[in-house]
Motif scaffolding. Sequence first.
Motif, PDB file in Angstrom:
ATOM      1  N   GLY A  28      13.850 -13.698  -7.528  1.00 12.09           N
ATOM      2  CA  GLY A  28      13.852 -13.957  -6.109  1.00 12.09           C
ATOM      3  C   GLY A  28      13.099 -14.752  -4.840  1.00 12.09           C
ATOM      4  O   GLY A  28      12.493 -15.329  -5.729  1.00 12.09           O
ATOM      5  N   GLU A  29      13.708 -15.288  -3.885  1.00 10.17           N
ATOM      6  CA  GLU A  29      13.388 -15.954  -2.696  1.00 10.17           C
ATOM      7  C   GLU A  29      12.255 -15.428  -1.562  1.00 10.17           C
ATOM      8  O   GLU A  29      13.766 -15.070  -1.669  1.00 10.17           O
ATOM      9  CB  GLU A  29      13.778 -17.364  -3.249  1.00 10.17           C
ATOM     10  N   SER A  30      11.843 -15.271  -1.458  1.00  6.42           N
ATOM     11  CA  SER A  30      11.381 -15.456  -0.099  1.00  6.42           C
ATOM     12  C   SER A  30      11.352 -13.388   0.445  1.00  6.42           C
ATOM     13  O   SER A  30      10.444 -12.778  -0.588  1.00  6.42           O
ATOM     14  CB  SER A  30      12.569 -15.290   1.267  1.00  6.42           C
ATOM     15  N   TYR A  31      11.600 -13.234   1.077  1.00 11.62           N
ATOM     16  CA  TYR A  31      12.247 -11.540   1.062  1.00 11.62           C
ATOM     17  C   TYR A  31      12.553 -10.581   0.217  1.00 11.62           C
ATOM     18  O   TYR A  31      12.023  -9.890  -0.916  1.00 11.62           O
ATOM     19  CB  TYR A  31      12.914 -10.957   2.729  1.00 11.62           C
ATOM     20  N   GLY A  32      13.704 -11.673  -0.894  1.00 10.03           N
ATOM     21  CA  GLY A  32      13.857 -11.932  -2.691  1.00 10.03           C
ATOM     22  C   GLY A  32      12.596 -11.257  -2.869  1.00 10.03           C
ATOM     23  O   GLY A  32      12.715 -10.150  -4.081  1.00 10.03           O
ATOM     24  N   THR A  33      11.170 -11.608  -3.217  1.00 10.10           N
ATOM     25  CA  THR A  33      10.082 -10.868  -3.645  1.00 10.10           C
ATOM     26  C   THR A  33       9.925 -10.107  -3.740  1.00 10.10           C
ATOM     27  O   THR A  33       9.525  -9.151  -4.042  1.00 10.10           O
ATOM     28  CB  THR A  33       9.079 -11.691  -3.322  1.00 10.10           C
ATOM     29  N   LEU A  34      10.162  -9.707  -2.512  1.00  7.99           N
ATOM     30  CA  LEU A  34       9.318  -7.668  -1.846  1.00  7.99           C
ATOM     31  C   LEU A  34      10.406  -6.759  -2.704  1.00  7.99           C
ATOM     32  O   LEU A  34      10.535  -6.151  -3.431  1.00  7.99           O
ATOM     33  CB  LEU A  34       9.426  -7.529  -0.168  1.00  7.99           C
ATOM     34  N   ARG A  35      11.935  -7.210  -2.929  1.00 11.88           N
ATOM     35  CA  ARG A  35      12.913  -6.689  -2.644  1.00 11.88           C
ATOM     36  C   ARG A  35      12.678  -6.498  -4.605  1.00 11.88           C
ATOM     37  O   ARG A  35      12.939  -5.685  -5.365  1.00 11.88           O
ATOM     38  CB  ARG A  35      14.578  -6.980  -2.596  1.00 11.88           C
ATOM     39  N   ALA A  36      12.552  -8.211  -5.075  1.00 11.45           N
ATOM     40  CA  ALA A  36      12.200  -7.728  -7.090  1.00 11.45           C
ATOM     41  C   ALA A  36      11.405  -6.350  -6.929  1.00 11.45           C
ATOM     42  O   ALA A  36      11.102  -6.327  -7.519  1.00 11.45           O
ATOM     43  CB  ALA A  36      11.761  -9.403  -7.055  1.00 11.45           C
ATOM     44  N   ALA A  37      10.100  -7.173  -6.577  1.00 11.92           N
ATOM     45  CA  ALA A  37       8.971  -6.492  -6.345  1.00 11.92           C
ATOM     46  C   ALA A  37       9.102  -4.406  -6.852  1.00 11.92           C
ATOM     47  O   ALA A  37       8.517  -3.975  -7.640  1.00 11.92           O
ATOM     48  CB  ALA A  37       8.150  -6.658  -5.782  1.00 11.92           C
ATOM     49  N   GLY A  38       9.930  -3.547  -5.494  1.00 13.33           N
ATOM     50  CA  GLY A  38      10.478  -3.093  -5.653  1.00 13.33           C
ATOM     51  C   GLY A  38      11.676  -2.279  -6.894  1.00 13.33           C
ATOM     52  O   GLY A  38      11.899  -1.849  -6.817  1.00 13.33           O
ATOM     53  N   LEU A  39      12.285  -3.766  -7.111  1.00 14.42           N
ATOM     54  CA  LEU A  39      13.242  -3.248  -8.144  1.00 14.42           C
ATOM     55  C   LEU A  39      13.086  -3.315  -9.928  1.00 14.42           C
ATOM     56  O   LEU A  39      13.872  -2.547 -10.559  1.00 14.42           O
ATOM     57  CB  LEU A  39      14.848  -4.780  -7.894  1.00 14.42           C
TER      58      LEU A  39
END
Length: 520
Positions: A213-224
């Motif tokens: 994930g990049e940017s907010y995608g990192t917040l998504r990836a950590a939860g995902l």
Amino acid sequence: MRIDRLVLLACSSALIAMPAIAQEAAPRPAAEHAVKPAPDADTAAASAEEDAQPSRGSVTIAGRTIPYTVTPGTLTIRSDEGKPIASMFYVAYTADRAKGAPPRPVTFLFNGGPGSSSMWLHMGSFGPVRVDTPSTDVSAPPPYRIVPNHESILDKTDLVFLDAIGTGLSRPLGDTKGAEFWGVDQDIDAFARAIQRYLVKYDRWSSPKFLLGESYGTLRAAGLVHELQSRGTQMTGVILLSTILNYGVRNPGTDIQDVIYLPTYAATAWYHNRLPNRPATLEPFLSEVRAYAIGPYLSALAKGDDLPVEERDAVARQLSAYTGLSTQVLIENDLRVELSRFRKELLRDQRRTVGRLDSRFLGIDVDAGGEGPEYDAADAAIGGAYIGALNSYLFGTLGYKTKLSYRPNFYSSISPAWDRKHKAPGSQRKMDSANTAVDLGQAMRQNPHLKVLSLNGYYDMATPFFGAEYSLKHMQLDPSLRGNITYTYYPSGHMIYIEPGSMTALKADLDRFYDSATSR
């Protein structure tokens, strides 16, 4: 590289620039990119019937030719009751595998926003083709060049680029509204369902599985990653590119946000030669700044109105040495210089501003005496090339057929509606500001083999590198697990891959990570 259709195409895009969203007073997430797409021309609804339109290609990586299948298509997301609720668009690159060879790794990639498609990663980073853009100059007008990416990671892993619902060609289905997916937990659930559907459809359950994930995608990836593992999908690795995991630090009245920005301010001042005693190299200078930020600076800020004048003045002098700003400006800002003000103030005497996504880029405002930049110079420099290249490649080179129009982003609808609440593992209720570092820590405790790679640009002012370090080092991991996290740094910004030297280093670091994570 060979592909069945013409790769180098002339293309154009309607790009309407708007000011980039800087760090806001309220803790609402800032959009990853601020280019405004052309008006949505959709006249038809998405179909619940899944679609796949494969074609063939090849790319040379490290002197070896990698034949692959590229498949643009859709995955139907269903509710627990089996009702189709959304269609998620993807573009998958699958390298040929010899008969009897072990399953190849597969990586699911996504940008953030929230409200961004995966266009930026897809057209700029790790796939077998990429748009050719300059490093710190404004892209020339079209035609834009789409070139073979010899630093693709397709030799290490298959790649699946996913568009969040409402972006790209991903849409809600039937009577389901887009807003039902526009929130931290709602978004994680949609991605988990789509990824599991992909694993079923293409029989990839035995493959080593990664998230990038990049940017907010990192917040998504950590939860995902925690959500997927809780649903029985064991993961191998998580790659965090330009990280923001904890929106709580952005709440008004907290000091951590000022602390984590200081090393990036110092790197930016170093790059633009604004330091009174400029060190020869960024490191170990930035290590010194980190230590000061988390030590004397944080201690001074914590004293609030009780900070003695003498200590305030001493801190202002040290901050001036690190940031290039005058002690007067620092004192007038109560030692807390908000991001947009720093971007405007650093080169005010030259009538220039620095970029938010990448502070190496310079902008020119109408009003040199204003409070903040009128736009993000980095975003304005490259947005048109990416939008033009994506449309040319997807609908021209690959010949993808659809009645929908591709949304590079959908910030105008998604960002204002975004639900920032998140229920972390073990919590009894949702917290108002998400911190998915809690989820990632729990995923690593439950799966001690899970590896994490943190990729950071020194000149990234959207998601500062010290913020990534702070969040990842506050997961309360057992000492035996801390070695599962690797940090790498590059002389680039938010989109590390646009800088040629950084892209070469990035490829080497990713190769090592995949080799380590998949070794037995």
